[in-house]
Design a protein around this motif. Structure first.
Motif, PDB file in Angstrom:
ATOM      1  N   ASN A  37      80.106  46.724   8.071  1.00 30.92           N
ATOM      2  CA  ASN A  37      80.361  47.746   7.137  1.00 30.92           C
ATOM      3  C   ASN A  37      79.264  47.722   5.798  1.00 30.92           C
ATOM      4  O   ASN A  37      78.900  48.342   5.372  1.00 30.92           O
ATOM      5  N   PHE A  38      78.709  46.218   5.803  1.00 32.62           N
ATOM      6  CA  PHE A  38      77.865  45.905   4.836  1.00 32.62           C
ATOM      7  C   PHE A  38      76.689  46.712   5.023  1.00 32.62           C
ATOM      8  O   PHE A  38      75.703  47.504   4.334  1.00 32.62           O
ATOM      9  N   VAL A  39      76.122  46.557   6.394  1.00 30.17           N
ATOM     10  CA  VAL A  39      74.820  47.319   7.002  1.00 30.17           C
ATOM     11  C   VAL A  39      75.254  48.781   6.858  1.00 30.17           C
ATOM     12  O   VAL A  39      73.986  49.383   6.396  1.00 30.17           O
ATOM     13  N   ASP A  40      76.080  49.339   7.156  1.00 28.49           N
ATOM     14  CA  ASP A  40      76.292  50.900   7.328  1.00 28.49           C
ATOM     15  C   ASP A  40      76.058  51.364   5.684  1.00 28.49           C
ATOM     16  O   ASP A  40      75.770  52.579   5.861  1.00 28.49           O
ATOM     17  N   SER A  41      76.464  50.657   4.745  1.00 30.65           N
ATOM     18  CA  SER A  41      76.426  51.149   3.596  1.00 30.65           C
ATOM     19  C   SER A  41      75.367  50.643   2.606  1.00 30.65           C
ATOM     20  O   SER A  41      75.143  50.995   1.403  1.00 30.65           O
ATOM     21  N   MET A  42      74.349  49.626   3.113  1.00 31.59           N
ATOM     22  CA  MET A  42      73.471  48.961   2.511  1.00 31.59           C
ATOM     23  C   MET A  42      72.282  50.151   1.895  1.00 31.59           C
ATOM     24  O   MET A  42      72.111  50.853   2.474  1.00 31.59           O
ATOM     25  N   ASP A  43      71.827  49.641   0.770  1.00 33.02           N
ATOM     26  CA  ASP A  43      70.691  50.478   0.275  1.00 33.02           C
ATOM     27  C   ASP A  43      69.298  49.788   0.629  1.00 33.02           C
ATOM     28  O   ASP A  43      69.121  48.527   0.714  1.00 33.02           O
ATOM     29  N   THR A  44      68.602  50.648   1.708  1.00 33.66           N
ATOM     30  CA  THR A  44      67.523  50.125   2.478  1.00 33.66           C
ATOM     31  C   THR A  44      66.146  50.233   1.817  1.00 33.66           C
ATOM     32  O   THR A  44      65.257  49.917   2.348  1.00 33.66           O
ATOM     33  N   VAL A  45      66.201  50.475   0.528  1.00 36.98           N
ATOM     34  CA  VAL A  45      64.991  50.692  -0.339  1.00 36.98           C
ATOM     35  C   VAL A  45      64.799  49.108  -0.645  1.00 36.98           C
ATOM     36  O   VAL A  45      65.370  48.305  -0.947  1.00 36.98           O
ATOM     37  N   GLN A  46      63.303  49.070  -0.284  1.00 33.79           N
ATOM     38  CA  GLN A  46      62.488  47.655  -0.470  1.00 33.79           C
ATOM     39  C   GLN A  46      62.036  47.605  -2.041  1.00 33.79           C
ATOM     40  O   GLN A  46      61.059  48.146  -2.399  1.00 33.79           O
ATOM     41  N   TYR A  47      62.756  46.781  -2.738  1.00 37.88           N
ATOM     42  CA  TYR A  47      62.411  46.474  -4.241  1.00 37.88           C
ATOM     43  C   TYR A  47      61.432  45.294  -4.342  1.00 37.88           C
ATOM     44  O   TYR A  47      61.500  44.229  -3.381  1.00 37.88           O
ATOM     45  N   VAL A  48      60.740  45.312  -5.296  1.00 35.25           N
ATOM     46  CA  VAL A  48      59.833  44.171  -5.609  1.00 35.25           C
ATOM     47  C   VAL A  48      60.583  43.058  -5.856  1.00 35.25           C
ATOM     48  O   VAL A  48      61.630  43.194  -6.702  1.00 35.25           O
ATOM     49  N   TYR A  49      60.265  41.812  -5.689  1.00 34.10           N
ATOM     50  CA  TYR A  49      61.072  40.641  -5.738  1.00 34.10           C
ATOM     51  C   TYR A  49      60.267  39.945  -7.086  1.00 34.10           C
ATOM     52  O   TYR A  49      58.727  39.747  -7.080  1.00 34.10           O
ATOM     53  N   VAL A  50      61.183  39.593  -8.191  1.00 31.99           N
ATOM     54  CA  VAL A  50      60.580  38.830  -9.258  1.00 31.99           C
ATOM     55  C   VAL A  50      60.662  37.316  -9.227  1.00 31.99           C
ATOM     56  O   VAL A  50      62.070  36.837  -9.136  1.00 31.99           O
ATOM     57  N   HIS A  51      59.772  36.661  -9.235  1.00 31.38           N
ATOM     58  CA  HIS A  51      59.599  35.376  -9.080  1.00 31.38           C
ATOM     59  C   HIS A  51      59.799  34.830 -10.635  1.00 31.38           C
ATOM     60  O   HIS A  51      59.004  35.199 -11.384  1.00 31.38           O
ATOM     61  N   TYR A  52      61.048  33.728 -10.567  1.00 36.07           N
ATOM     62  CA  TYR A  52      61.096  33.279 -12.084  1.00 36.07           C
ATOM     63  C   TYR A  52      61.697  31.867 -12.104  1.00 36.07           C
ATOM     64  O   TYR A  52      62.549  31.669 -11.018  1.00 36.07           O
ATOM     65  N   PRO A  53      61.140  30.977 -12.789  1.00 32.23           N
ATOM     66  CA  PRO A  53      59.984  31.098 -13.712  1.00 32.23           C
ATOM     67  C   PRO A  53      58.591  31.158 -13.037  1.00 32.23           C
ATOM     68  O   PRO A  53      58.437  30.789 -11.855  1.00 32.23           O
ATOM     69  N   GLN A  54      57.684  31.604 -13.697  1.00 35.84           N
ATOM     70  CA  GLN A  54      56.413  31.836 -13.214  1.00 35.84           C
ATOM     71  C   GLN A  54      55.147  31.331 -14.183  1.00 35.84           C
ATOM     72  O   GLN A  54      55.504  31.782 -15.483  1.00 35.84           O
ATOM     73  N   LYS A  55      54.397  30.672 -13.743  1.00 38.17           N
ATOM     74  CA  LYS A  55      53.192  30.362 -14.505  1.00 38.17           C
ATOM     75  C   LYS A  55      52.363  31.386 -15.083  1.00 38.17           C
ATOM     76  O   LYS A  55      51.874  31.450 -16.369  1.00 38.17           O
ATOM     77  N   ASP A  56      51.921  32.429 -14.336  1.00 38.21           N
ATOM     78  CA  ASP A  56      51.335  33.476 -14.792  1.00 38.21           C
ATOM     79  C   ASP A  56      52.173  34.418 -15.592  1.00 38.21           C
ATOM     80  O   ASP A  56      52.693  35.326 -14.785  1.00 38.21           O
ATOM     81  N   SER A  57      52.188  34.435 -16.698  1.00 39.13           N
ATOM     82  CA  SER A  57      52.990  35.217 -17.514  1.00 39.13           C
ATOM     83  C   SER A  57      52.847  36.593 -17.415  1.00 39.13           C
ATOM     84  O   SER A  57      53.789  37.443 -17.556  1.00 39.13           O
ATOM     85  N   VAL A  58      51.587  37.212 -17.504  1.00 40.38           N
ATOM     86  CA  VAL A  58      50.991  38.339 -17.329  1.00 40.38           C
ATOM     87  C   VAL A  58      51.662  39.175 -16.043  1.00 40.38           C
ATOM     88  O   VAL A  58      52.126  40.298 -15.979  1.00 40.38           O
ATOM     89  N   ASN A  59      51.394  38.418 -15.053  1.00 43.46           N
ATOM     90  CA  ASN A  59      51.683  39.000 -13.564  1.00 43.46           C
ATOM     91  C   ASN A  59      53.501  39.068 -13.461  1.00 43.46           C
ATOM     92  O   ASN A  59      53.851  40.002 -13.074  1.00 43.46           O
ATOM     93  N   PHE A  60      53.962  38.055 -14.433  1.00 44.20           N
ATOM     94  CA  PHE A  60      55.424  38.120 -14.460  1.00 44.20           C
ATOM     95  C   PHE A  60      55.856  39.542 -15.165  1.00 44.20           C
ATOM     96  O   PHE A  60      57.142  40.135 -14.834  1.00 44.20           O
ATOM     97  N   ILE A  61      55.412  39.785 -16.240  1.00 46.49           N
ATOM     98  CA  ILE A  61      55.968  40.947 -17.127  1.00 46.49           C
ATOM     99  C   ILE A  61      55.578  42.129 -16.183  1.00 46.49           C
ATOM    100  O   ILE A  61      56.420  42.947 -16.243  1.00 46.49           O
ATOM    101  N   LYS A  62      54.334  42.019 -15.626  1.00 46.38           N
ATOM    102  CA  LYS A  62      54.056  43.415 -14.860  1.00 46.38           C
ATOM    103  C   LYS A  62      54.866  43.509 -13.431  1.00 46.38           C
ATOM    104  O   LYS A  62      55.507  44.678 -13.455  1.00 46.38           O
ATOM    105  N   THR A  63      55.345  42.514 -12.974  1.00 47.03           N
ATOM    106  CA  THR A  63      56.357  42.447 -11.722  1.00 47.03           C
ATOM    107  C   THR A  63      57.910  42.888 -12.404  1.00 47.03           C
ATOM    108  O   THR A  63      58.395  43.694 -11.786  1.00 47.03           O
ATOM    109  N   LEU A  64      58.044  42.150 -13.443  1.00 48.39           N
ATOM    110  CA  LEU A  64      59.319  42.538 -14.065  1.00 48.39           C
ATOM    111  C   LEU A  64      59.437  44.060 -14.497  1.00 48.39           C
ATOM    112  O   LEU A  64      60.423  44.809 -14.375  1.00 48.39           O
ATOM    113  N   GLN A  65      58.636  44.773 -14.884  1.00 50.55           N
ATOM    114  CA  GLN A  65      58.355  46.046 -15.633  1.00 50.55           C
ATOM    115  C   GLN A  65      58.484  47.054 -14.408  1.00 50.55           C
ATOM    116  O   GLN A  65      59.234  48.032 -14.433  1.00 50.55           O
ATOM    117  N   GLN A  66      57.975  46.647 -13.280  1.00 48.27           N
ATOM    118  CA  GLN A  66      57.737  47.232 -12.020  1.00 48.27           C
ATOM    119  C   GLN A  66      59.238  47.360 -11.443  1.00 48.27           C
ATOM    120  O   GLN A  66      59.870  48.495 -11.035  1.00 48.27           O
TER     121      GLN A  66
END
Length: 561
Positions: free
Chosen positions: A219-248
């Motif tokens: 049932n989970f597979v039949d109804s799952m959202d198959t869109v591939q979303y960007v994965y947000v790694h947290y915490p992250q040393k590169d704050s600029v990259n983190f904000i860009k990924t979060l905003q995306q």
């Protein structure tokens, strides 16, 4: 013997091995048209030998884009089968091929990924056969299909049998007895029935919880959202990259615009609040671990957790008729007897910094009004630093310092500055209602110095998040568990044995606040496990990955899914 002849012999000795080695690396033909359908199977059989030899010399590759997963197992099968093709006959699919195609296409119902079983390559070849009559006469195409389907079969039966989290050195693929009895015999049996369904079903665990989760997964597979979303790694040393990924990621959720410039703090706060409101989270606009967990909790990530959990079940032994099951992320204990749930209890488990270990053991004895001997890890982290400030710390906490003969040591007589990682004494808390172990303890053999026990902080069972201990498991319903163990010990005594306690005597000792050690005749099996999802009412429910165990497994085994 002339010098010229010696040079010739040397030349042959040096170059001949290299010549034969290079010859083994010659790629198979890319096309081989067969005019008559009745000649196709013989040609495929000839090709199978050369393709397998090439794969053996090239780390499982049969061409620049296609590699086997288990080419040694596939090689063993075709040797046993005299290199006959098995998935087609005279340019037509066998029903067995249709059965395998259908399984791969629906393999997500089993917590598997179609891409791991050559789904893309097989689909392209199958489509080409359907649309191009000349391709159907190409023996190379049919050879590739036969090998890819055999490899897909072997990898499927392996993944259903033991999961994907074992090293090859301990896997069934490293043992000849399994290659013969599981892989080769399995495909031969499937050839007889022209279906893979029974063989694959027999490879899976019979465990009831595994089967329930797999059923709910459909049932989970039949109804799952198959869109591939960007994965947000947290915490992250590169704050600029983190904000860009979060905003995306916020943009993908429909609460932000797609910006080509770096978002300012006010704008980002506003977008976070919109997302929080959409998920019924307190709209504070702040970046937090909870926010990132919500963003990353996509259906694709949930599927990975289900896949990891199903693989965990495959590593379990056959469970006994009676056993205790503690699920760390679920914060619960279950007592099973003949598939009947006898007891369900809330538990408190180790904090992420002091994790409760996964283990298998047996309850060996129980203690009323136990003393608590402080583990060395706590002594190092908490006790020693506190004693360096004030030796009276132990008395205020109700602790005693004793040597290994059981004699008391005066903490004021010790130069605590000399100790950093350990001390040559034990720190104990006397038995009583204020003891951290409460008034009851269940012992079992393990190398981690952990046990099940009551607690003097019973109010903590009201918390939904209960990863709060130093590693031991605190059991809310310890009385019911103790009484079941007493009854089980009494009813299942080996012939000629007697026990010196029963349920009533436990109640008496507790009432009198007596310290007693109760040795069990029937040691009750105990499993402390880490399962972040399970089936309830035919739906998949998820628990927080409190130790990030699933995340680490997913990153290692399903990184590109």
């Amino acid at each position: 013997m002339s010098r010229t002849f010696l040079i010739y012999i040397f030349f042959i000795a040096v170059t001949l091995p290299g010549f034969y080695s290079c010859r083994n690396h010659t790629p198979p033909a890319k096309k081989e048209i067969v005019k008559k359908p009745e000649e196709m199977d013989d040609k495929i059989s000839d090709n199978l030998k050369s393709f397998l030899q090439y794969a053996d010399d090239n780390e499982g590759k049969i061409d620049d884009s296609i590699s086997f997963s288990l080419h040694q197992v596939v090689q063993a099968f075709y040797e046993e089968n005299d290199y006959h093709n098995i998935w087609s006959k005279k340019e037509h699919w066998n029903p067995l091929a249709d059965s395998m195609f259908d399984f791969i296409e629906k393999s997500k119902y089993y917590g598997l990924y179609p891409g791991d079983y050559h789904f893309k390559d097989l689909s392209l070849l199958r489509k080409r056969f359907a649309e191009d009559t000349l391709a159907r006469k190409d023996a190379v195409f049919w050879t590739k299909v036969d090998l890819l389907l055999s490899d897909a079969f072997m990898k499927t039966i392996k993944d259903l049998k033991e999961g994907r989290m074992l090293e090859d050195s301990v896997s069934v693929i490293s043992k000849k007895v399994f290659i013969d009895s599981l892989f080769i015999k399995g495909l031969q049996t499937a050839m007889g029935t022209q279906s893979v369904a029974t063989i694959f079903s027999e490879a899976e665990p019979s465990n009831k919880d595994y089967q329930s989760l797999k059923y709910a997964l459909r049932n989970f597979v039949d109804s799952m959202d198959t869109v591939q979303y960007v994965y947000v790694h947290y915490p992250q040393k590169d704050s600029v990259n983190f904000i860009k990924t979060l905003q995306q990621r916020l943009y993908e959720s429909g609460v932000a615009d797609e910006y080509t410039t770096f978002p300012d703090s006010l704008l980002l706060t506003s977008e976070i609040k919109k997302y929080q409101e959409s998920k019924d989270i307190k709209p504070d606009g702040k970046v937090s671990a909870k926010l990132i967990a919500f963003l990353n909790s996509t259906d694709a990530e949930k599927f990975k957790r289900i896949a990891v959990t199903l693989d965990r079940y495959k590593r379990l032994p056959l469970l006994p008729a009676k056993y205790i099951w503690v699920n760390i992320p679920g914060f619960y204990l279950k007592l099973w007897d003949q598939d009947s749930l006898i007891l369900f209890s809330k538990v408190i488990v180790g904090k992420p910094a002091t994790r409760t270990p996964e283990l298998t053991s047996k309850i060996t004895d129980m203690v009323t009004y136990p003393q608590w001997t402080i583990p060395e890890s706590i002594i190092k982290k908490d006790i020693i630093p506190a004693l360096k400030i004030d030796p009276g710390y132990l008395a205020r906490k109700g602790f005693s310092l004793v040597d290994y003969k059981g004699e008391s040591v005066d903490p004021y007589s010790v130069d605590w500055t000399k100790y950093k990682t350990g001390i040559p004494w034990k720190v104990q808390q006397g038995s009583g209602d204020d003891n951290a172990l409460g008034i009851f303890k269940f012992n079992f053999e393990n190398p981690f110095s952990v046990y099940l026990h009551d607690t003097n902080q019973r109010y903590l069972f009201k918390n939904s998040f209960r990863a709060l201990s130093h590693g031991c498991v605190r059991v809310q319903s310890w009385q019911q568990l103790a009484y079941f163990i007493a009854r089980n010990d009494s009813l299942n005594l080996p012939e000629g044995h007697k026990i010196s306690y029963n349920e009533d005597s436990i109640k008496t000792w507790i009432g009198n606040k007596s310290r007693k050690r109760i040795m069990l005749k029937n040691k009750l099996p105990l499993y402390i496990e880490y399962y972040t999802c399970e089936a309830k009412d035919n739906k998949v429910v998820f628990y927080e990955d409190i130790y990030n165990e699933d995340k680490l497994y997913a990153e290692k085994y399903f990184a590109n899914k």
